[in-house]
Scaffold this motif. Structure first.
Motif, PDB file in Angstrom:
ATOM      1  N   SER A 121      26.980 -16.217  21.706  1.00  0.00           N
ATOM      2  CA  SER A 121      26.699 -14.969  21.003  1.00  0.00           C
ATOM      3  C   SER A 121      27.892 -14.028  21.114  1.00  0.00           C
ATOM      4  O   SER A 121      28.706 -14.123  22.028  1.00  0.00           O
ATOM      5  N   GLU A 123      29.143 -10.988  22.319  1.00  0.00           N
ATOM      6  CA  GLU A 123      28.753  -9.973  23.288  1.00  0.00           C
ATOM      7  C   GLU A 123      29.383  -8.626  22.936  1.00  0.00           C
ATOM      8  O   GLU A 123      30.554  -8.548  22.591  1.00  0.00           O
ATOM      9  N   GLU A 248      22.645  -6.656  24.728  1.00  0.00           N
ATOM     10  CA  GLU A 248      22.081  -7.951  24.351  1.00  0.00           C
ATOM     11  C   GLU A 248      20.561  -7.891  24.430  1.00  0.00           C
ATOM     12  O   GLU A 248      20.005  -7.336  25.377  1.00  0.00           O
ATOM     13  N   ASP A 275      19.556 -11.501  20.154  1.00  0.00           N
ATOM     14  CA  ASP A 275      20.929 -11.990  20.345  1.00  0.00           C
ATOM     15  C   ASP A 275      20.985 -13.331  21.059  1.00  0.00           C
ATOM     16  O   ASP A 275      21.950 -14.081  20.896  1.00  0.00           O
TER      17      ASP A 275
END
Length: 329
Positions: A121, A123, A248, A275
């Motif tokens: 993902s 971040e 997140e 996320d």
């Protein structure tokens, strides 16, 4: 109006003489991917293998049998259709003549689909790094927080926990136990609401230069619209504590829910923008096929899977290991 100025009740850790022994015991309980997927392999992998072992012709009957197995193994309608369509296309394009060749093509397509869940993902920058943990009742959110805390602290990160599940009576006590086991601070409030607790926790983390905040929330069903709206409010309030929060949003899913996991992902994603995902209890279910449906919906990375009850039985997700274990003979 949120009671942000309520006195914060902070639970600090004490030394636990049994921690080293417990950690050793937890480590010994860790399972291999093959062990963890034994039930899913029986329901999906072995049934696929049986089809290819009893069919020698590459024909419509072969693909119809495969479709039936996928549909009855929690893969989901959309993902099943895509897998069959792409495998058929490969068989036709490459003029595959044997069932074993088609099996290889199907395995490749299944891996390709699951690889969407392995992409890291993006971040969001920010310090502290704030992770909002969400999910339905009983998915294992608080336990996951405890296991993640261990991983983060072992990586040298300082962690603070926010006891944001203010509905379940035992939730605060449970997260404090995890705080003690991992020797980190837990922020909670008496009769506080979730948004206020998490707001306080983020401010506390800022003042103490903490690296990571893990914010627990109460379990809720996607059909409980008022509770989903409250979760959206929690997210908005977090951004008032620090504009990068939450960095997140992690959705915790119980693998036992099967195809319902797909609907959970869709609902929480719509409300919060998910996320990352943690899939729990994979070792105790035959419904691991639901991952294909999740992957077909959107490429939300699965960061960890739970493969046991031990504190160390939370491992990074690997699409390749998953497929290899599922097809292991």
């Amino acid at each position: 109006m949120f009671s942000f100025l309520k006195p914060r009740k902070v639970s600090k850790v004490s030394d636990n003489s049994e921690e080293a022994a417990q950690t050793a015991s937890d480590s010994m309980s860790r399972k291999s991917w093959a062990d963890s997927l034994s039930l899913t392999r029986s329901k999906l992998g072995k049934r696929i293998a049986e089809i290819f072992s009893t069919n020698t012709l590459v024909d419509d009957d072969l693909f119809e049998q495969l479709e039936t197995v996928l549909l009855t193994s929690d893969v989901g309608v959309s993902a099943t259709q895509q897998l069959i369509k792409k495998t058929r296309a490969i068989a036709k394009k490459n003029n595959l003549q044997t069932a074993s060749e088609v099996k290889g093509a199907l395995k490749t397509e299944m891996l390709s689909l699951l690889n969407r869940l392995s992409n890291p993902s993006q971040e969001k920058a920010g310090h502290p790094y704030v992770i909002l943990i969400a999910g339905v009742n009983g998915a294992g959110k608080t336990t996951t927080i405890g296991k993640l805390t261990k991983q983060f602290t072992e990586a040298g990160k300082s962690v603070l926990l926010a006891a944001g599940d203010t509905f379940r009576a035992a939730a605060e006590e449970q997260i404090k136990i995890w705080g003690e086991r991992n020797q980190v601070t837990v922020v909670s409030q008496e009769r506080g609401d979730s948004a206020a607790v998490i707001f306080d926790a983020i401010q506390s983390a800022q003042s103490k230069n903490i690296d990571i905040v893990l914010a627990d929330t109460a379990g809720r069903l996607p059909t409980q619209k008022h509770l989903m709206a409250e979760l959206e409010k929690v997210k908005r309030v977090m951004s008032k504590a620090i504009d990068t929060a939450p960095n997140e949003v992690t959705l915790v899913i119980d693998a036992n829910t099967g195809q319902n996991a797909i609907e959970q992902v869709k609902s929480f994603d719509k409300a919060l923008g998910v996320d990352s995902i943690v899939l729990t209890k994979l070792d105790g279910t035959a419904k691991g096929g639901c991952l294909f449906g999740v992957a077909e919906y959107r490429d939300i990375p699965i960061k960890y899977v739970g493969i046991g009850e031990g504190i160390e039985d939370l491992i990074p997700f690997s699409a390749e290991d998953f497929i290899d274990a599922m097809f292991e003979e």
